[in-house]
Design a protein around this motif. Structure first.
Motif, PDB file in Angstrom:
ATOM      1  N   ILE A  10       0.840  -1.202   0.000  1.00 29.80           N
ATOM      2  CA  ILE A  10       0.000   0.000   0.000  1.00 29.80           C
ATOM      3  C   ILE A  10       0.872   1.248   0.000  1.00 29.80           C
ATOM      4  O   ILE A  10       0.608   2.214  -0.725  1.00 29.80           O
ATOM      5  CB  ILE A  10      -0.961  -0.001   1.209  1.00 29.80           C
ATOM      6  CG1 ILE A  10      -1.951  -1.158   1.106  1.00 29.80           C
ATOM      7  CG2 ILE A  10      -1.685   1.327   1.348  1.00 29.80           C
ATOM      8  CD1 ILE A  10      -2.869  -1.069  -0.090  1.00 29.80           C
ATOM      9  N   TYR A  11       1.929   1.235   0.798  1.00 30.08           N
ATOM     10  CA  TYR A  11       2.841   2.377   0.865  1.00 30.08           C
ATOM     11  C   TYR A  11       3.467   2.647  -0.507  1.00 30.08           C
ATOM     12  O   TYR A  11       3.509   3.790  -0.966  1.00 30.08           O
ATOM     13  CB  TYR A  11       3.922   2.135   1.913  1.00 30.08           C
ATOM     14  CG  TYR A  11       4.981   3.201   1.947  1.00 30.08           C
ATOM     15  CD1 TYR A  11       4.719   4.450   2.486  1.00 30.08           C
ATOM     16  CD2 TYR A  11       6.247   2.968   1.423  1.00 30.08           C
ATOM     17  CE1 TYR A  11       5.680   5.435   2.515  1.00 30.08           C
ATOM     18  CE2 TYR A  11       7.210   3.941   1.440  1.00 30.08           C
ATOM     19  CZ  TYR A  11       6.924   5.175   1.991  1.00 30.08           C
ATOM     20  OH  TYR A  11       7.881   6.145   2.005  1.00 30.08           O
ATOM     21  N   PHE A  17       1.613   6.744  -6.736  1.00 31.21           N
ATOM     22  CA  PHE A  17       0.489   7.614  -7.091  1.00 31.21           C
ATOM     23  C   PHE A  17       0.842   9.082  -6.886  1.00 31.21           C
ATOM     24  O   PHE A  17       0.613   9.917  -7.770  1.00 31.21           O
ATOM     25  CB  PHE A  17      -0.746   7.236  -6.263  1.00 31.21           C
ATOM     26  CG  PHE A  17      -1.907   8.157  -6.478  1.00 31.21           C
ATOM     27  CD1 PHE A  17      -2.640   8.100  -7.648  1.00 31.21           C
ATOM     28  CD2 PHE A  17      -2.256   9.091  -5.515  1.00 31.21           C
ATOM     29  CE1 PHE A  17      -3.709   8.954  -7.857  1.00 31.21           C
ATOM     30  CE2 PHE A  17      -3.310   9.948  -5.711  1.00 31.21           C
ATOM     31  CZ  PHE A  17      -4.043   9.883  -6.887  1.00 31.21           C
ATOM     32  N   VAL A  18       1.421   9.412  -5.728  1.00 32.13           N
ATOM     33  CA  VAL A  18       1.787  10.804  -5.445  1.00 32.13           C
ATOM     34  C   VAL A  18       2.844  11.292  -6.438  1.00 32.13           C
ATOM     35  O   VAL A  18       2.787  12.425  -6.917  1.00 32.13           O
ATOM     36  CB  VAL A  18       2.270  10.957  -3.988  1.00 32.13           C
ATOM     37  CG1 VAL A  18       2.899  12.308  -3.745  1.00 32.13           C
ATOM     38  CG2 VAL A  18       1.112  10.726  -3.027  1.00 32.13           C
ATOM     39  N   ALA A  24       2.466  14.843 -13.295  1.00 34.94           N
ATOM     40  CA  ALA A  24       1.404  15.274 -14.207  1.00 34.94           C
ATOM     41  C   ALA A  24       1.055  16.741 -13.983  1.00 34.94           C
ATOM     42  O   ALA A  24       0.892  17.507 -14.945  1.00 34.94           O
ATOM     43  CB  ALA A  24       0.170  14.398 -14.016  1.00 34.94           C
ATOM     44  N   LEU A  25       0.952  17.156 -12.735  1.00 37.15           N
ATOM     45  CA  LEU A  25       0.620  18.548 -12.452  1.00 37.15           C
ATOM     46  C   LEU A  25       1.734  19.500 -12.879  1.00 37.15           C
ATOM     47  O   LEU A  25       1.462  20.591 -13.383  1.00 37.15           O
ATOM     48  CB  LEU A  25       0.308  18.735 -10.966  1.00 37.15           C
ATOM     49  CG  LEU A  25      -1.024  18.155 -10.495  1.00 37.15           C
ATOM     50  CD1 LEU A  25      -1.166  18.305  -8.984  1.00 37.15           C
ATOM     51  CD2 LEU A  25      -2.179  18.815 -11.217  1.00 37.15           C
TER      52      LEU A  25
END
Length: 119
Positions: A10-11, A17-18, A24-25
C-alpha cells in the motif's frame, strides 16, 4: 506471509500515485518565468554566477556521488541484518560476510583507482 507485506505494498502504491500526480501537475502547469530576479542573491547574500549554470560539472563530482551512494546503500542492507542476526542463523551470517567482502573488494578498487582523492 504475503499478508504481512500488505502495508508495504500500500505504501509503495501511494508513493507511486503521489509521484505520478506531481509529475502530471508539473507538466500541466509549467513555469516559464524568465526574471532577472531569479539570479539575485538570497539568504546567504552571495551573488549567483549565471555562467556556472551553462557549464558542465567535472566528472569527479558525479563519481564521488556515485561512490557515496554505493557505500551508503551498504548500510541500508546491513542495519536490518544486524537487528535480526541472532534469529536468522549461520547461513545468513556467511551470506552477509560474502556481501561485505564483495563491497570491500569494490572499496579497494575505488581506492586503487584514486577516486577517493580530491584534487
Amino acid at each position: 506471509m504475503p499478508s504481512d507485506f500488505y502495508p508495504v505494498h500500500i505504501y509503495f502504491l501511494l508513493v507511486a500515485f503521489v509521484t505520478l500526480v506531481t509529475l502530471a501537475l508539473s507538466g500541466l502547469f509549467p513555469s516559464h518565468k524568465e526574471n532577472p530576479a531569479k539570479f539575485d542573491a538570497y539568504e546567504s547574500g552571495i551573488k549567483t554566477e549565471t555562467h556556472l549554470l551553462s557549464k558542465r560539472f567535472p566528472l569527479r563530482h558525479y563519481l564521488v556521488a556515485l561512490v557515496f551512494l554505493v557505500f551508503d546503500i551498504e548500510v541500508v542492507f546491513l542495519y536490518p541484518w544486524v537487528a535480526v542476526a541472532k534469529e536468522i542463523g549461520p547461513f545468513a551470517f556467511y551470506e552477509m560476510l560474502f556481501f561485505v567482502a564483495a563491497l570491500f573488494v569494490g572499496y579497494l578498487y575505488v581506492w586503487k583507482k584514486g577516486a577517493l582523492e580530491w584534487q
